[in-house]
Motif scaffolding. Structure first.
Motif, PDB file in Angstrom:
ATOM      1  N   GLY A  41       0.817  -1.213   0.000  1.00 42.69           N
ATOM      2  CA  GLY A  41       0.000   0.000   0.000  1.00 42.69           C
ATOM      3  C   GLY A  41       0.848   1.258   0.000  1.00 42.69           C
ATOM      4  N   VAL A  42       0.200   2.394  -0.301  1.00 45.43           N
ATOM      5  CA  VAL A  42       0.931   3.653  -0.425  1.00 45.43           C
ATOM      6  C   VAL A  42       1.546   4.118   0.900  1.00 45.43           C
ATOM      7  N   GLU A  43       0.878   3.825   1.996  1.00 41.46           N
ATOM      8  CA  GLU A  43       1.439   4.231   3.295  1.00 41.46           C
ATOM      9  C   GLU A  43       2.762   3.506   3.565  1.00 41.46           C
ATOM     10  N   LYS A  44       2.836   2.249   3.197  1.00 45.58           N
ATOM     11  CA  LYS A  44       4.085   1.492   3.386  1.00 45.58           C
ATOM     12  C   LYS A  44       5.174   1.972   2.428  1.00 45.58           C
ATOM     13  N   VAL A  45       4.789   2.378   1.212  1.00 47.96           N
ATOM     14  CA  VAL A  45       5.765   2.959   0.280  1.00 47.96           C
ATOM     15  C   VAL A  45       6.333   4.234   0.899  1.00 47.96           C
ATOM     16  N   PHE A  46       5.457   5.068   1.455  1.00 49.75           N
ATOM     17  CA  PHE A  46       5.867   6.304   2.117  1.00 49.75           C
ATOM     18  C   PHE A  46       6.874   6.013   3.235  1.00 49.75           C
ATOM     19  N   LYS A  47       6.558   5.049   4.068  1.00 48.05           N
ATOM     20  CA  LYS A  47       7.446   4.703   5.189  1.00 48.05           C
ATOM     21  C   LYS A  47       8.732   4.042   4.720  1.00 48.05           C
ATOM     22  N   GLN A  48       8.690   3.375   3.572  1.00 51.92           N
ATOM     23  CA  GLN A  48       9.884   2.717   3.036  1.00 51.92           C
ATOM     24  C   GLN A  48      10.909   3.753   2.564  1.00 51.92           C
ATOM     25  N   PHE A  49      10.450   4.855   1.985  1.00 48.60           N
ATOM     26  CA  PHE A  49      11.356   5.829   1.390  1.00 48.60           C
ATOM     27  C   PHE A  49      11.669   7.023   2.286  1.00 48.60           C
ATOM     28  N   PHE A  50      10.834   7.289   3.297  1.00 48.39           N
ATOM     29  CA  PHE A  50      11.011   8.493   4.105  1.00 48.39           C
ATOM     30  C   PHE A  50      10.933   8.163   5.589  1.00 48.39           C
ATOM     31  N   SER A  51      11.702   8.902   6.379  1.00 50.34           N
ATOM     32  CA  SER A  51      11.601   8.714   7.820  1.00 50.34           C
ATOM     33  C   SER A  51      10.287   9.341   8.271  1.00 50.34           C
ATOM     34  N   VAL A  52       9.569   8.611   9.092  1.00 48.52           N
ATOM     35  CA  VAL A  52       8.257   9.047   9.558  1.00 48.52           C
ATOM     36  C   VAL A  52       8.300   9.099  11.080  1.00 48.52           C
ATOM     37  N   ARG A  53       7.986  10.262  11.620  1.00 43.11           N
ATOM     38  CA  ARG A  53       8.032  10.418  13.076  1.00 43.11           C
ATOM     39  C   ARG A  53       6.756   9.862  13.702  1.00 43.11           C
ATOM     40  N   GLU A  54       6.826   9.587  14.968  1.00 37.34           N
ATOM     41  CA  GLU A  54       5.672   9.102  15.730  1.00 37.34           C
ATOM     42  C   GLU A  54       4.537  10.116  15.630  1.00 37.34           C
ATOM     43  N   GLY A  55       3.361   9.680  15.268  1.00 33.51           N
ATOM     44  CA  GLY A  55       2.194  10.550  15.169  1.00 33.51           C
ATOM     45  C   GLY A  55       2.003  11.209  13.818  1.00 33.51           C
ATOM     46  N   GLU A  56       2.978  11.096  12.930  1.00 33.47           N
ATOM     47  CA  GLU A  56       2.828  11.682  11.591  1.00 33.47           C
ATOM     48  C   GLU A  56       1.802  10.876  10.806  1.00 33.47           C
ATOM     49  N   ARG A  57       0.897  11.597  10.126  1.00 30.53           N
ATOM     50  CA  ARG A  57      -0.139  10.927   9.336  1.00 30.53           C
ATOM     51  C   ARG A  57      -0.017  11.318   7.867  1.00 30.53           C
ATOM     52  N   LEU A  58      -0.269  10.372   7.000  1.00 30.54           N
ATOM     53  CA  LEU A  58      -0.298  10.622   5.571  1.00 30.54           C
ATOM     54  C   LEU A  58      -1.674  11.182   5.219  1.00 30.54           C
ATOM     55  N   LEU A  59      -1.705  12.364   4.589  1.00 32.61           N
ATOM     56  CA  LEU A  59      -2.971  13.022   4.271  1.00 32.61           C
ATOM     57  C   LEU A  59      -3.434  12.746   2.849  1.00 32.61           C
ATOM     58  N   LYS A  60      -2.489  12.768   1.890  1.00 30.32           N
ATOM     59  CA  LYS A  60      -2.849  12.651   0.476  1.00 30.32           C
ATOM     60  C   LYS A  60      -1.670  12.100  -0.309  1.00 30.32           C
ATOM     61  N   VAL A  61      -1.965  11.277  -1.283  1.00 28.13           N
ATOM     62  CA  VAL A  61      -0.962  10.778  -2.221  1.00 28.13           C
ATOM     63  C   VAL A  61      -1.483  11.055  -3.619  1.00 28.13           C
ATOM     64  N   SER A  62      -0.655  11.675  -4.444  1.00 26.63           N
ATOM     65  CA  SER A  62      -1.017  11.946  -5.838  1.00 26.63           C
ATOM     66  C   SER A  62       0.041  11.365  -6.746  1.00 26.63           C
ATOM     67  N   GLY A  75       2.751  17.705 -13.673  1.00 25.66           N
ATOM     68  CA  GLY A  75       1.729  16.763 -14.117  1.00 25.66           C
ATOM     69  C   GLY A  75       0.943  16.133 -12.988  1.00 25.66           C
ATOM     70  N   ILE A  76       0.521  16.938 -12.025  1.00 27.51           N
ATOM     71  CA  ILE A  76      -0.196  16.434 -10.856  1.00 27.51           C
ATOM     72  C   ILE A  76      -1.581  15.944 -11.257  1.00 27.51           C
ATOM     73  N   MET A  77      -1.851  14.685 -10.939  1.00 26.59           N
ATOM     74  CA  MET A  77      -3.194  14.162 -11.145  1.00 26.59           C
ATOM     75  C   MET A  77      -4.067  14.663  -9.987  1.00 26.59           C
ATOM     76  N   LYS A  78      -5.326  14.911 -10.236  1.00 24.50           N
ATOM     77  CA  LYS A  78      -6.255  15.443  -9.224  1.00 24.50           C
ATOM     78  C   LYS A  78      -5.673  16.707  -8.580  1.00 24.50           C
ATOM     79  N   TYR A  79      -5.319  17.643  -9.427  1.00 24.29           N
ATOM     80  CA  TYR A  79      -4.626  18.868  -9.040  1.00 24.29           C
ATOM     81  C   TYR A  79      -5.355  19.648  -7.941  1.00 24.29           C
ATOM     82  N   GLN A  80      -6.649  19.916  -8.115  1.00 22.02           N
ATOM     83  CA  GLN A  80      -7.400  20.731  -7.148  1.00 22.02           C
ATOM     84  C   GLN A  80      -7.410  20.099  -5.760  1.00 22.02           C
TER      85      GLN A  80
END
Length: 141
Positions: free
Chosen positions: A22-43, A123-128
């Motif tokens: 899933g995208v949340e695991k991709v996020f955590k795989q590539f970036f350091s994530v602090r305790e309590g940090e939440r993923l809001l949006k992926v484009s 080239g952002i998908m779902k720009y707005q």
């Protein structure tokens, strides 16, 4: 890039996301994530350097869709993903009036940091929707 190549890349990206879990695991795989940090949006982004744009409660981050070849000082080739992470607290402003002159439907997000570095996400998908989440995250940082 033609349409079939675009579809092939998006399917490959989707397969990689599923493979990791899933995208949340991709996020955590590539970036350091602090305790309590939440993923809001992926484009997803398209263009010369396509990939995933993550907006979290702490940062804006980008990871390229495909790995790139780089060479060490000793001449060894490595394959790496291009990644960028910008802390929300370091963002001075977000430029949301950027359009491709040749392709007006293709919009860009420009971010300027406190130390005057410009980052352009193309080239952002779902720009707005992406802009809404980005502006909200920056205002709450």
């Amino acid at each position: 890039m033609n349409i079939s190549e675009t579809v092939k890349r998006k399917l490959s990206l989707g397969a990689r996301i599923l493979q990791v879990g899933g995208v949340e695991k991709v996020f955590k795989q590539f970036f350091s994530v602090r305790e309590g940090e939440r993923l809001l949006k992926v484009s997803t982004t398209s263009g010369p350097l396509a990939g995933l744009l993550f907006i979290s409660t702490d940062k804006v981050a980008f990871c390229s869709e495909r790995s790139m070849k780089v060479f060490t000082q000793k001449g060894h080739m490595l394959r790496i993903y291009y990644t960028v992470a910008i802390p929300l607290k370091k963002i001075k402003c977000v430029n949301h009036q950027s359009k491709n002159v040749q392709k007006p439907k293709q919009k860009y997000i420009g971010i300027v940091t406190e130390d005057n570095f410009d980052f352009w996400f193309m080239g952002i998908m779902k720009y707005q929707k992406t802009m809404k989440y980005l502006e909200q995250a920056v205002s709450q940082a």
